[in-house]
Design a protein around this motif. Structure first.
Motif, mmCIF file in Angstrom:
data_model
loop_
_atom_site.group_PDB
_atom_site.id
_atom_site.type_symbol
_atom_site.label_atom_id
_atom_site.label_comp_id
_atom_site.label_asym_id
_atom_site.label_seq_id
_atom_site.Cartn_x
_atom_site.Cartn_y
_atom_site.Cartn_z
ATOM 1 N N ASP A 87 0.842 -1.187 0.000
ATOM 2 C CA ASP A 87 0.000 0.000 0.000
ATOM 3 C C ASP A 87 0.880 1.240 0.000
ATOM 4 O OD1 ASP A 87 -2.919 -1.149 0.655
ATOM 5 O OD2 ASP A 87 -1.379 -2.345 1.640
ATOM 6 N N TYR A 88 1.998 1.128 0.726
ATOM 7 C CA TYR A 88 2.947 2.241 0.786
ATOM 8 C C TYR A 88 4.374 1.701 0.801
ATOM 9 C CZ TYR A 88 -1.094 4.886 2.474
ATOM 10 O OH TYR A 88 -2.324 5.470 2.605
ATOM 11 N N VAL A 89 5.242 2.413 0.110
ATOM 12 C CA VAL A 89 6.680 2.167 0.232
ATOM 13 C C VAL A 89 7.346 3.518 0.482
ATOM 14 C CG1 VAL A 89 8.788 1.441 -0.957
ATOM 15 C CG2 VAL A 89 6.700 0.078 -1.188
ATOM 16 N N ILE A 90 8.218 3.541 1.472
ATOM 17 C CA ILE A 90 8.957 4.763 1.782
ATOM 18 C C ILE A 90 10.451 4.482 1.663
ATOM 19 C CG2 ILE A 90 9.531 6.452 3.586
ATOM 20 C CD1 ILE A 90 6.763 5.899 4.832
ATOM 21 N N ALA A 91 11.128 5.263 0.835
ATOM 22 C CA ALA A 91 12.591 5.250 0.849
ATOM 23 C C ALA A 91 12.970 6.472 1.681
ATOM 24 C CB ALA A 91 13.144 5.343 -0.565
ATOM 25 N N THR A 92 13.420 6.248 2.913
ATOM 26 C CA THR A 92 13.588 7.367 3.851
ATOM 27 C C THR A 92 14.527 8.443 3.314
ATOM 28 O OG1 THR A 92 15.369 6.245 5.047
ATOM 29 C CG2 THR A 92 13.119 6.005 5.929
ATOM 30 N N HIS A 93 15.592 8.018 2.634
ATOM 31 C CA HIS A 93 16.560 8.946 2.006
ATOM 32 C C HIS A 93 17.375 8.124 1.015
ATOM 33 C CE1 HIS A 93 18.877 7.063 5.171
ATOM 34 N NE2 HIS A 93 19.987 7.652 4.769
ATOM 35 N N PRO A 94 18.130 8.792 0.116
ATOM 36 C CA PRO A 94 18.694 8.041 -1.009
ATOM 37 C C PRO A 94 20.019 7.324 -0.767
ATOM 38 C CG PRO A 94 19.033 10.389 -1.311
ATOM 39 C CD PRO A 94 18.273 10.248 -0.043
ATOM 40 N N ASP A 95 20.428 7.088 0.483
ATOM 41 C CA ASP A 95 21.676 6.355 0.720
ATOM 42 C C ASP A 95 21.533 4.879 0.330
ATOM 43 O OD1 ASP A 95 22.889 8.631 1.559
ATOM 44 O OD2 ASP A 95 23.050 8.073 3.682
ATOM 45 N N GLU A 96 22.638 4.333 -0.167
ATOM 46 C CA GLU A 96 22.653 2.972 -0.718
ATOM 47 C C GLU A 96 22.191 1.923 0.288
ATOM 48 O OE1 GLU A 96 24.448 -0.943 -1.207
ATOM 49 O OE2 GLU A 96 25.211 0.558 0.206
ATOM 50 N N ASP A 97 22.509 2.128 1.562
ATOM 51 C CA ASP A 97 22.150 1.110 2.570
ATOM 52 C C ASP A 97 20.650 1.126 2.915
ATOM 53 O OD1 ASP A 97 22.765 3.641 3.739
ATOM 54 O OD2 ASP A 97 22.874 2.728 5.725
ATOM 55 N N HIS A 98 19.902 2.047 2.268
ATOM 56 C CA HIS A 98 18.449 2.113 2.475
ATOM 57 C C HIS A 98 17.661 1.832 1.193
ATOM 58 C CE1 HIS A 98 18.669 3.876 6.596
ATOM 59 N NE2 HIS A 98 19.908 4.004 6.178
ATOM 60 N N ILE A 99 18.321 2.053 0.048
ATOM 61 C CA ILE A 99 17.587 1.855 -1.220
ATOM 62 C C ILE A 99 18.217 0.772 -2.109
ATOM 63 C CG2 ILE A 99 16.648 4.210 -1.238
ATOM 64 C CD1 ILE A 99 18.753 4.741 -3.580
ATOM 65 N N GLY A 100 19.172 -0.010 -1.524
ATOM 66 C CA GLY A 100 19.858 -1.036 -2.308
ATOM 67 C C GLY A 100 18.901 -2.008 -2.996
ATOM 68 N N GLY A 101 17.856 -2.427 -2.275
ATOM 69 C CA GLY A 101 16.915 -3.392 -2.839
ATOM 70 C C GLY A 101 15.666 -2.728 -3.422
ATOM 71 N N MET A 102 15.630 -1.389 -3.415
ATOM 72 C CA MET A 102 14.390 -0.692 -3.769
ATOM 73 C C MET A 102 13.984 -0.908 -5.233
ATOM 74 S SD MET A 102 12.192 0.657 -1.976
ATOM 75 C CE MET A 102 12.444 1.635 -0.503
ATOM 76 N N GLY A 103 14.967 -0.863 -6.129
ATOM 77 C CA GLY A 103 14.668 -1.077 -7.548
ATOM 78 C C GLY A 103 13.974 -2.415 -7.761
ATOM 79 N N ASP A 104 14.497 -3.451 -7.124
ATOM 80 C CA ASP A 104 13.913 -4.792 -7.264
ATOM 81 C C ASP A 104 12.506 -4.859 -6.666
ATOM 82 O OD1 ASP A 104 16.227 -5.536 -8.478
ATOM 83 O OD2 ASP A 104 16.956 -6.838 -6.854
ATOM 84 N N VAL A 105 12.318 -4.204 -5.545
ATOM 85 C CA VAL A 105 10.991 -4.184 -4.895
ATOM 86 C C VAL A 105 9.977 -3.516 -5.825
ATOM 87 C CG1 VAL A 105 9.630 -3.178 -2.991
ATOM 88 C CG2 VAL A 105 11.833 -4.258 -2.515
ATOM 89 N N ILE A 106 10.383 -2.378 -6.416
ATOM 90 C CA ILE A 106 9.476 -1.650 -7.318
ATOM 91 C C ILE A 106 9.160 -2.493 -8.551
ATOM 92 C CG2 ILE A 106 9.279 0.408 -8.810
ATOM 93 C CD1 ILE A 106 11.280 1.750 -6.713
ATOM 94 N N LYS A 107 10.186 -3.177 -9.050
ATOM 95 C CA LYS A 107 10.028 -4.019 -10.244
ATOM 96 C C LYS A 107 9.036 -5.161 -9.976
ATOM 97 C CE LYS A 107 13.222 -6.124 -13.558
ATOM 98 N NZ LYS A 107 14.639 -6.521 -13.731
#
Ligand SMILES: [Zn+2]
Length: 286
Positions: A87-107
């Protein structure tokens, strides 16, 4: 005589069935994939990074997606939870240790609303995340204090930060979110540092929470004494990797928490930590 025999065998059946039922109950509660009739927060062990999954009222919220090196681990954990969409996804800030898996999650997953602060960084990881959002024609919502997420009945989720659009470093852009379920409260801080903490305090938000996800992996740049006193948690969660090169968590932070007799759980020591709230009590899954 016959009656007594019958009576005892009936009693025996009742006792056995009580044993079986209670046995089943405990196995259900230790099974992380079963839906839980309350609020469930997974502080996922992603090594040196952050990722929290919040499940309540059949809704899923993901805060951060760990570092690149834990992408597969995160994806398999989410798969195990039988998640169909976020329902919601939050990337708190753009540092690699927080968004490393984000691309895959969105995909992989349908996402209703995606929040990340307006801060562009020039990294492969960030570009990959943006590319996946573009591929799905998804728009980015800008987090702002006061924004409330709809997580269903008995639940409020409100953003408390970021309170500025301009910081010299990425950490203070972190989305800070407070979730209240019944009488229980959880605070998620990303990597927000003392600058952001004092802005939140100045704004006069009610920061009190039972559980604090300690800011910036327990670094000494976060968790000011004033902030910690306002939150006044019973449980502190530190998300960090074993023997990480940053020395997280900092001794000073640990000492501050210990001084207030706060129960500390750490992903580098305890692995994935699951907390469950029934609205009045919080318990930890073994
Ligand atoms: Zn971080």
């Amino acid at each position: 005589m016959n009656f007594i025999k019958k009576y005892f065998s009936l009693l025996l059946i009742i006792i056995i069935s009580i044993f079986i039922t209670s046995g089943c109950t405990s196995s259900i509660s230790s099974n992380t994939t079963e839906p839980y009739n309350g609020l469930k927060v997974h502080y996922i062990d992603v090594g040196q990074g952050d990722s929290e999954l919040i499940q309540v009222n059949g809704k899923n919220l993901l805060i951060d997606a760990g570092p690149n090196e834990s992408r597969d681990k995160l994806m398999s954990y989410l798969k195990k939870q039988n998640i169909k969409k976020f329902d919601y996804v939050i990337a708190t800030h753009p540092d690699e240790d927080h968004i490393g898996g984000m691309g895959d999650v969105i995909k992989k997953y349908p996402i209703d609303k995606f929040y990340t602060p307006k801060k562009i960084v020039n990294t492969k990881t960030f570009k990959y995340m943006i590319q996946q959002l573009r591929n799905k024609n998804m728009k980015i919502d800008t987090p702002e204090p006061g924004i409330k997420l709809d997580l269903g009945k008995n639940t409020t989720a409100e953003m408390l930060a970021p309170n500025s659009m301009n910081y010299p470093d990425t950490n203070n852009y972190s989305v800070v979110l407070k979730i209240t379920y019944g009488n229980t409260k959880f605070l998620f801080t990303g990597d927000a540092e003392k600058t952001s903490e004092s802005e939140i305090i100045d704004k006069g938000y009610d920061l009190s929470a039972d559980v604090l996800k300690v800011g910036h992996h327990g670094s000494s740049g976060s968790t000011s004494q004033q902030f910690l006193d306002k939150v006044d948690p019973k449980i502190a969660i530190i998300s960090c990797g074993k023997n990480n090169k940053y020395g997280h968590p900092h001794k000073k932070t640990i000492n501050k928490l210990k001084k207030k007799n706060i129960q500390i759980y750490r992903t580098d020591v305890d692995g994935t930590i699951i907390l469950m709230s029934n609205g009045s009590k919080i318990s930890k899954n073994e």
